[in-house]
Design an enzyme around this catalytic site. Sequence first.
Site, PDB file in Angstrom:
ATOM      1  N   LYS A  52       0.805  -1.222   0.000  1.00 45.19           N
ATOM      2  CA  LYS A  52       0.000   0.000   0.000  1.00 45.19           C
ATOM      3  C   LYS A  52       0.842   1.277   0.000  1.00 45.19           C
ATOM      4  O   LYS A  52       0.358   2.347  -0.386  1.00 45.19           O
ATOM      5  CB  LYS A  52      -0.942  -0.002   1.208  1.00 45.19           C
ATOM      6  CG  LYS A  52      -2.078  -1.004   1.121  1.00 45.19           C
ATOM      7  CD  LYS A  52      -3.072  -0.642   0.043  1.00 45.19           C
ATOM      8  CE  LYS A  52      -4.319  -1.510   0.116  1.00 45.19           C
ATOM      9  NZ  LYS A  52      -5.345  -1.106  -0.863  1.00 45.19           N
ATOM     10  N   SER A 301       0.857  -9.943  -0.451  1.00 44.85           N
ATOM     11  CA  SER A 301       0.560  -8.514  -0.397  1.00 44.85           C
ATOM     12  C   SER A 301       0.789  -7.853   0.950  1.00 44.85           C
ATOM     13  O   SER A 301       0.895  -6.631   1.022  1.00 44.85           O
ATOM     14  CB  SER A 301      -0.892  -8.280  -0.829  1.00 44.85           C
ATOM     15  OG  SER A 301      -1.774  -9.014   0.007  1.00 44.85           O
TER      16      SER A 301
END
Length: 407
Positions: A52, A301
């Site tokens: 992110k 992720s």
Amino acid sequence: MSDFIKRARAAEQAMRSVFPATPLQRNVLLSERYDADIWLKREDLSPVRSYKIRGAFNAMRKQDGQDLFVCASAGNHAQGVAFMCKHMGVKGVIFMPVTTPQQKIQKTRMFGGDHVEIHLTGDYFDDCLGAAQDWSAEKGGYFLSPFDDMDVIEGQASIAVEIEAELGVPDHVILPVGGGGMSAGVTTWFGDRTHCLFSEPAGGACLRAALAAGHPTTLDHVDTFVDGAAVGRIGQKPFDLLRDRHLSDVLVLSEDRICATILELLNVEGIVLEPAGALAVEAVGEVQSFIRGKTVVCVTSGGNFDFERLPEVKERAQRYSGVKKYFILRLPQRPGALKEFLGILGPDDDIARFEYMKKSARNFGSVLIGIETSKPENFVRLFAHLDDAGFTYTDITNDETLAQFVI
């Protein structure tokens, strides 16, 4: 698309001034298991332990003169924004669901320091998203979407830029999906040059729902266990980039199944992944029939795992793999009945829970029992012996309604 490629490449080059490229590592365990060349793109090793930071960096660097950023996040986007607020010396106001794991809240505070303030609101991401947008509109801050923003999507596409620079174009890329920003960015970068697959949790399969409907649609219910991907509606901009993908390329996995992968990677590989971070790795088992001999990249992720959740992860993994079951036993209220039951247990069968609930009749009592064993087939033997002995029991392991109340 050529402009997108140029902007994604520029984003990747610019972020090198803030953090290095994340590792791309060949995984021997998975490669041998599936007879393929399987690599992990370790976004769990970024400065904020998730990808992110890429989208936050790219979007914020383009807002010259802006000194107030507002975002909504289940945790990882918040940390990326907080990191960049401190790096750039600007203020951030971050809205997070009340259900966000404490580990992610604390890390957000740590990364942002005095540059961020955190508002906890709502039980789900979509609840705090609305609150963040309303606050931003009222106060005049720049709202930074975690996924529904082209600058964010271009920033996440830098993952693909790094993969291609180091490995070339793989045969398959497996991408976890939450709101769709990262999957849209990586897919757009590779285009038709590789086969992209998308992995979603069963309790948050918003891409599958959108592809089936032909437009983004809001899920009736979202399971927050896979908090990094627990999104009830895919972003419009990511969907516009993914709308031509096939439903068969979307792999929906149960939350319990994901837990088994988290434990295996932790115990065998020493890799710490949060539930959303394990989505792509677990999905490999769904496509093993056509990846044999191929090069596959799984994007891990995120690794923002709260170890206070480890007992729950272990519990769900055991239930999924079939080595732990719960059942209600109707135990005769006579001397020796309990001893008779205990004598039925095999050498590998352990009682993990034994709770006398109530008398259901004058001569019987109901007992909640949890049994752990070494292999699933042991339960076939156990239940056969219970039947032969005349015991009455009900297996409630997969009864979600009952499990919520008694397990």
